[in-house]
Each structure stands twice: as C-alpha cells, then as structure tokens.
Scaffold this active site. Sequence first.
Site, PDB file in Angstrom:
ATOM      1  N   TYR A   1      33.118 -21.810 -84.600  1.00  0.00           N
ATOM      2  CA  TYR A   1      34.164 -21.774 -85.639  1.00  0.00           C
ATOM      3  C   TYR A   1      34.350 -20.379 -86.208  1.00  0.00           C
ATOM      4  O   TYR A   1      34.384 -19.413 -85.459  1.00  0.00           O
ATOM      5  CB  TYR A   1      33.856 -22.806 -86.750  1.00  0.00           C
ATOM      6  CG  TYR A   1      33.373 -24.086 -86.142  1.00  0.00           C
ATOM      7  CD1 TYR A   1      34.233 -24.854 -85.366  1.00  0.00           C
ATOM      8  CD2 TYR A   1      32.059 -24.494 -86.259  1.00  0.00           C
ATOM      9  CE1 TYR A   1      33.789 -26.008 -84.757  1.00  0.00           C
ATOM     10  CE2 TYR A   1      31.612 -25.657 -85.650  1.00  0.00           C
ATOM     11  CZ  TYR A   1      32.495 -26.398 -84.904  1.00  0.00           C
ATOM     12  OH  TYR A   1      32.063 -27.518 -84.293  1.00  0.00           O
TER      13      TYR A   1
ATOM     14  N   SER B   1      29.515 -31.899 -82.925  1.00  0.00           N
ATOM     15  CA  SER B   1      30.575 -31.143 -82.238  1.00  0.00           C
ATOM     16  C   SER B   1      30.192 -30.636 -80.848  1.00  0.00           C
ATOM     17  O   SER B   1      31.064 -30.156 -80.120  1.00  0.00           O
ATOM     18  CB  SER B   1      31.012 -29.958 -83.094  1.00  0.00           C
ATOM     19  OG  SER B   1      31.777 -30.410 -84.171  1.00  0.00           O
TER      20      SER B   1
ATOM     21  N   LYS C   1      32.184 -32.026 -78.081  1.00  0.00           N
ATOM     22  CA  LYS C   1      33.533 -31.522 -77.772  1.00  0.00           C
ATOM     23  C   LYS C   1      33.564 -30.778 -76.439  1.00  0.00           C
ATOM     24  O   LYS C   1      34.622 -30.671 -75.813  1.00  0.00           O
ATOM     25  CB  LYS C   1      34.010 -30.613 -78.914  1.00  0.00           C
ATOM     26  CG  LYS C   1      34.182 -31.357 -80.246  1.00  0.00           C
ATOM     27  CD  LYS C   1      34.428 -30.397 -81.421  1.00  0.00           C
ATOM     28  CE  LYS C   1      34.559 -31.125 -82.744  1.00  0.00           C
ATOM     29  NZ  LYS C   1      34.640 -30.196 -83.904  1.00  0.00           N
TER      30      LYS C   1
ATOM     31  N   TYR D   1      36.819 -40.285 -81.109  1.00  0.00           N
ATOM     32  CA  TYR D   1      36.313 -38.998 -81.588  1.00  0.00           C
ATOM     33  C   TYR D   1      34.978 -39.160 -82.330  1.00  0.00           C
ATOM     34  O   TYR D   1      33.995 -38.473 -82.039  1.00  0.00           O
ATOM     35  CB  TYR D   1      37.369 -38.347 -82.493  1.00  0.00           C
ATOM     36  CG  TYR D   1      36.874 -37.109 -83.203  1.00  0.00           C
ATOM     37  CD1 TYR D   1      36.743 -35.895 -82.532  1.00  0.00           C
ATOM     38  CD2 TYR D   1      36.495 -37.162 -84.547  1.00  0.00           C
ATOM     39  CE1 TYR D   1      36.258 -34.772 -83.168  1.00  0.00           C
ATOM     40  CE2 TYR D   1      36.017 -36.036 -85.195  1.00  0.00           C
ATOM     41  CZ  TYR D   1      35.897 -34.850 -84.506  1.00  0.00           C
ATOM     42  OH  TYR D   1      35.402 -33.736 -85.143  1.00  0.00           O
TER      43      TYR D   1
HETATM   44  O1  DON Z   1      34.338 -34.481 -87.456  1.00  0.00           O
HETATM   45  C1  DON Z   1      33.418 -33.959 -88.073  1.00  0.00           C
HETATM   46  O2  DON Z   1      33.606 -33.298 -89.079  1.00  0.00           O
HETATM   47  C2  DON Z   1      32.025 -34.139 -87.533  1.00  0.00           C
HETATM   48  N1  DON Z   1      31.874 -35.414 -86.922  1.00  0.00           N
HETATM   49  C3  DON Z   1      31.677 -33.100 -86.510  1.00  0.00           C
HETATM   50  C4  DON Z   1      31.826 -31.742 -87.005  1.00  0.00           C
HETATM   51  C5  DON Z   1      30.908 -30.751 -86.426  1.00  0.00           C
HETATM   52  O3  DON Z   1      29.870 -30.994 -85.847  1.00  0.00           O
HETATM   53  C6  DON Z   1      31.318 -29.393 -86.731  1.00  0.00           C
HETATM   54  N2  DON Z   1      30.282 -28.516 -86.371  1.00  0.00           N
HETATM   55  N3  DON Z   1      29.628 -27.688 -86.648  1.00  0.00           N
END
Ligand code: DON
Length: 305
Positions: free
Chosen positions: A241, A61, A64, A189
């Site tokens: 989050y 993430s 992002k 994504y």
């Molecule tokens: O889309 C997802 O769930 C993962 N590829 C990335 C999520 C993520 O890193 C959330 N972070 N803490």
Amino acid sequence: MIDVLNEIHQEVSPLLGQGKVAEYIPALANVDPMQFGMAITLNDGQYYGVGSYQTPFSIQSISKVFSYTLALRAYQNGLYKRVWREPSGNPFNSLVQLEYEAGIPRNPFINAGAIVVCDSLVSHFSTNEKAFNEILAFIHQCSGDKSIAVDEVVSTSEMEHGYRNIALASLMKSFGNFDNDVIEVLQTYFKHCSIVMNAQQLSRSMLYLANDGTDPITKQQLINSTQAKRINSLMLTCGHYDASGDFAFRVGLPGKSGVGGGIVAVVPGKMAIAVYSPALNESGNSLVGTKALELFTTKTGLSIF
Ligand code: DON
C-alpha cells in the site's frame, strides 16, 4: 540458511511488543502480538523455519495475490481496463481516490482492486461459491496442501464490520465497474481474506512466482512467465500500500502483506519467504515481519537489486 534465520529471530526479538494488532474485528484483535515466525521454502521443496512458523494465521490481503493470479489467467490483458497497475500512495481501504478516478482502482492489491478482481472471478466462474472454491483449490494446488481452509468466524465477522468495503464496491458499481451483486462478491472477498495458513505453507505456495509461473516442485505451469513478471512487479510496487516504496527500499524483493501479520516475499529463481508477526505498523504491515525481511536481504545479499 537456518543459521541466518536463527540470527534474525534473535535480532528481532527485542522489537516484539512494538506496533499494534489489527483491531477492526475481535478475532484479529485477540491474537498474541508477541509472536514471530519465519519460513523459507527453496525451489526443491526443502524448507527452514524459526519461531511460530507453523502457527496458523489469517492471511488477509496476501490472498489478493492468489485471486489476481486466477483473474489474470482468466482475462489476461482484458483485466487492465477494470483495475490498473499503479501504486496508490493511499491507505489500502481509501475511498477518495476511487471517487476521483471514476471507479477504476489503482491496483489489485488495495481493497477496491481486489474486490473488482473477485467480481471478475464471480462472473468467470458463474457464482460466488464457485469463485471462492476455485480460489481455495488454487491455493491447495500451489501450496500442495489440501487441508488449508477458511476461518468462518473471521469471515462472518469481516462481513458484519465490512461497511467500508461495501462502500468501495457500491462506488464501483455506481461507476459501472462492477457486474455482480455487491454483497455476493464481498462474501467471496471476505472468505478469501479469512483463509488460514502458516508461514511454511505460505512460503511453499509462492514458489510459482519465484519460477516464472511454474511450480518448481510439481512442474505445473500455473501462469505464464509474462503474467508472473507482472504479478511480481505489482508486489514490488503495490504490495504494501502506501508503504510499498519503503518496503522496496528496505527489503528489495516483491512482497505482499496482510493485516493478519503475514508477509510473503519472492526471491526470483531461488525461494519464497514468509514471515508472521501480528503487530502492525501505521500502514497496516507487520512491523517485525518487515524488519526480519530487511535483515534477511541485508545478511544474504539476496535482494533483486
Ligand atoms: O478488507 C479488509 O480490510 C481486510 N479483510 C483485509 C485488508 C488487509 O489485509 C490489508 N492489508 N494490509
């Protein structure tokens, strides 16, 4: 600076072993949970690192931040009608809030928000391949390192296990907040989540956010100062989050985490920091990484507050 990093390394070592690595795909489940690395890059490019600071890991993430930067550059204020700027108070992959808020994600750092950002980039750059290539080129530019690439095994595996993200994208499509094909956008994504970097490269790549949008080493303006302010504000309020408040409380810096175990943090006007430790707390943020950043601002007084 290296003395502070060494001290932190020593103090967090007893905590290694707490927390759990991400288990939703085998490529992440198999990493060694005992790793810890931390790197700092100063405005003049000088860097310091301890532990596994040159070990490559999945940025997840943290990517992002880069995609949001590009989308903000492309759409400016027009982006806010598709993705808000409020903390969600919910897990990063929650569907519930998206349903009762009519398909507009709370912010660009929860999954739904980042997926809409990718959708906007696919529209802007006309295909998913081009959108991904632009994201990667941007990372090359702000890290000064063209060797950074995607781990295709992780990316394929993300797609195979991506049902919840497919659900988020489909829900947004049903509300009319989605322009392109769901699977094509998710390819962009997942690919950007699967980019591999080490803590040193990550700390270098975030310097533009510590300097009002201009890379202090190359002197290139990557975004304007208002946009840089906004991205930093969102990192502070939404970067972790439903644990964003706790991170701000403990660390006091804009930061962004990823389930690969990385966290980046920005010290305005001075430096960027990256930590890597793959075992996560219950909100999906690096447990030891968060502690290390808390120790850093406590020891140096370098929080923004
Ligand atoms: O889309 C997802 O769930 C993962 N590829 C990335 C999520 C993520 O890193 C959330 N972070 N803490």
